[in-house]
Design an enzyme around this catalytic site. Structure first.
Site, mmCIF file in Angstrom:
data_model
loop_
_atom_site.group_PDB
_atom_site.id
_atom_site.type_symbol
_atom_site.label_atom_id
_atom_site.label_comp_id
_atom_site.label_asym_id
_atom_site.label_seq_id
_atom_site.Cartn_x
_atom_site.Cartn_y
_atom_site.Cartn_z
ATOM 1 N N PHE A 126 -75.938 64.065 -124.343
ATOM 2 C CA PHE A 126 -74.948 63.251 -123.639
ATOM 3 C C PHE A 126 -74.302 64.139 -122.573
ATOM 4 C CE2 PHE A 126 -70.823 61.299 -122.997
ATOM 5 C CZ PHE A 126 -71.195 59.976 -122.792
ATOM 6 N N ASP A 197 -72.784 68.055 -132.254
ATOM 7 C CA ASP A 197 -72.002 66.905 -131.817
ATOM 8 C C ASP A 197 -72.383 65.734 -132.729
ATOM 9 O OD1 ASP A 197 -70.986 64.622 -130.557
ATOM 10 O OD2 ASP A 197 -71.253 65.464 -128.541
ATOM 11 N N TYR A 222 -64.088 56.664 -131.966
ATOM 12 C CA TYR A 222 -63.961 55.265 -131.487
ATOM 13 C C TYR A 222 -65.235 54.464 -131.702
ATOM 14 C CZ TYR A 222 -65.482 58.069 -127.455
ATOM 15 O OH TYR A 222 -66.109 58.999 -126.652
ATOM 16 N N LYS A 223 -66.307 55.115 -132.171
ATOM 17 C CA LYS A 223 -67.555 54.377 -132.397
ATOM 18 C C LYS A 223 -67.529 53.797 -133.817
ATOM 19 C CE LYS A 223 -70.038 57.657 -129.401
ATOM 20 N NZ LYS A 223 -70.217 56.901 -128.169
ATOM 21 N N ARG A 372 -79.812 49.254 -125.325
ATOM 22 C CA ARG A 372 -79.422 49.928 -126.566
ATOM 23 C C ARG A 372 -78.571 48.990 -127.415
ATOM 24 N NH1 ARG A 372 -75.611 55.304 -126.578
ATOM 25 N NH2 ARG A 372 -74.099 53.697 -126.075
HETATM 26 C C1 PLP Z 1 -72.879 62.589 -127.989
HETATM 27 C C2 PLP Z 1 -71.598 62.257 -127.310
HETATM 28 N N1 PLP Z 1 -70.683 63.223 -127.125
HETATM 29 C C3 PLP Z 1 -69.490 62.957 -126.519
HETATM 30 C C4 PLP Z 1 -69.190 61.690 -126.084
HETATM 31 C C5 PLP Z 1 -67.909 61.342 -125.397
HETATM 32 O O1 PLP Z 1 -67.002 62.361 -125.276
HETATM 33 P P1 PLP Z 1 -65.475 61.993 -125.056
HETATM 34 O O2 PLP Z 1 -64.954 61.457 -126.358
HETATM 35 O O3 PLP Z 1 -64.851 63.254 -124.637
HETATM 36 O O4 PLP Z 1 -65.403 60.943 -124.001
HETATM 37 C C6 PLP Z 1 -70.117 60.655 -126.273
HETATM 38 C C7 PLP Z 1 -69.785 59.286 -125.814
HETATM 39 O O5 PLP Z 1 -70.456 58.321 -126.011
HETATM 40 C C8 PLP Z 1 -71.349 60.954 -126.896
HETATM 41 O O6 PLP Z 1 -72.249 59.993 -127.062
#
Ligand code: PLP
Length: 413
Positions: A126, A197, A222-223, A372
């Protein structure tokens, strides 16, 4: 009734988690397959925010930092997340964004692995993971960032310079799951630390950070954790790193004694040292309430429902929309797949998602050609999964996506 209908009905009848749906606000007639971007709102959140805004903020004001426990909220919420990722109490701190926590953990890993100065990162991760690593490498003299390609073995790219390997556990595009324990062990054998991550893992896919002997992890809430838009993220470090952990965003709220107001920074105990400035109490409270849904939840049942849902969706789409150009872009083996499913489509992917949204079926589009669909096992029904597959097949068959009103792009896709 077709075989697919019967199958969906049987899976729904067997679903031990079915009662959980009532704990969420589900918009009327919506089939929400975007819980991998922003989860549904748990009903518990509204009441909690009401009391935070009312009793705690309006009336309690500054006293609520102690009386309502605001000061400890980053760690209390972290303790709720810990069992979902195989972490222990006091090891997870919640606050800031995933991006900011990536910065803290990457820097902490560089500080911990003395004598090595390369960040090895996944080029297809990402983008924020890459951007944060780029920012850190520009900031710190001597630190270098190297990328490996999606098809390369990350372990083969670890040489004696690599301090930290940065990876996603579940790929945001394909949903491919990496073998956390094997990669971590391989990286350690080559002298590197690993930062995972967990943004697409937490709350939908099994994860045991301690068993896998991981060094650092971050993730968003938030997911699948349904913490709300912009909900604060989490950071974790293995206890073996916590005593000496040094992260550069050494703000006063991560100080051992913030109200002593001394000049020099002394880190707080354990993961509290990840906390930087004043915690975001409103969004932390919303997340805290959202996480109450997870109390006493049989996690094995949840992980297995996620795999059954994605498998059922793949089967239904491939049966109903056969020959319509969809190419599975996720692993076929459910053991190698996270909780979303992606298809590539040479033509009309963006428009397909807009046409679906017009029918209240919500998924998302990832440029250049990926559609997706996320499957949040807490609240989705198999009947909805099948209905979504039917809508996809119908839109592709009739080419109703091929319409100017579905070509208008907003800021977020
Ligand atoms: C793998 C991954 N890392 C990080 C993020 C987002 O980071 P942040 O919470 O800083 O916007 C996402 C967002 O979809 C993601 O899919």
């Amino acid at each position: 009734m077709t075989g697919l209908d019967e199958h969906a009905a049987r899976l729904d009848a067997e679903d031990m988690l079915a009662p959980m749906r009532d704990r969420f606000h589900v918009p009327d007639d919506m089939i929400y397959l975007d819980g991998n971007s922003l989860g549904l709102m748990p009903k518990s959140v509204a009441a909690r925010l009401g009391s935070v805004i009312g009793a705690e903020w309006s009336e309690g004001l500054i006293r609520s930092w102690s009386d309502a426990g605001w000061f400890d909220l980053p760690m209390r919420v972290g303790d709720r997340i810990a069992p979902l990722v195989g972490a222990g109490a006091g090891e997870v701190a919640v606050g800031d964004s995933t991006s900011v926590n990536l910065f803290k953990c990457l820097a902490a890993a560089l500080n911990a692995n003395v004598g090595r100065s390369v960040i090895l990162a996944e080029g297809s991760n990402f983008p924020t993971d890459s951007y944060i690593a780029q920012g850190l490498a520009r900031l710190v003299p001597g630190v270098e960032l190297k990328f490996f390609a999606a098809e390369e073995d990350p372990l083969a790219a670890i040489d004696s310079e690599v301090a930290v390997l940065l990876l996603s556990h579940v790929d945001y595009r394909s949903a491919r799951v990496r073998d956390m324990a094997a990669i971590t062990a391989g990286a350690h054998a080559r002298g590197a630390l690993v930062l995972w991550d967990l943004s697409h893992t937490t709350g939908a896919v099994a994860c045991d950070l301690k068993a896998a002997n991981v060094d650092f992890a971050v993730g968003c809430t938030y997911k699948y954790l349904n913490g709300g838009p912009g909900a604060p993220a989490f950071a974790w470090a293995h206890p073996r790193h916590l005593a000496d952990l040094s992260q550069p965003l050494s703000g006063w709220m991560g100080h051992a004694a913030p109200f002593e107001f001394v000049r020099d920074y002394v880190p707080a105990e354990r993961a509290r040292r990840f906390v930087c400035g004043t915690p975001q109490i409103l969004s932390l409270s919303a997340l805290d309430a959202a996480l109450s849904v997870w109390e006493d939840l049989p996690l094995e049942v949840l992980w297995s429902k996620s795999r059954r849902m994605t498998s059922f969706f793949v089967d239904a789409v491939e049966e109903l929309a056969a020959g319509r150009g969809l190419m599975l872009a996720s692993p076929r083996d459910p053991a190698e797949r996270g909780s979303h499913v992606s298809f590539d489509l040479e033509e009309g992917g963006f428009e397909l998602m807009q046409a679906l949204a017009a029918r209240k079926v919500i998924g998302d589009f990832r440029a250049p050609c990926t559609v997706r669909f996320g499957f949040a096992p807490l609240y989705l029904r198999f009947a909805e999964v099948l209905a979504a597959a039917r809508h996809i097949a119908e839109i592709l068959e009739t080419r109703s996506w091929d319409d100017d009103r579905f070509r208008v792009r907003g800021a977020v896709t």
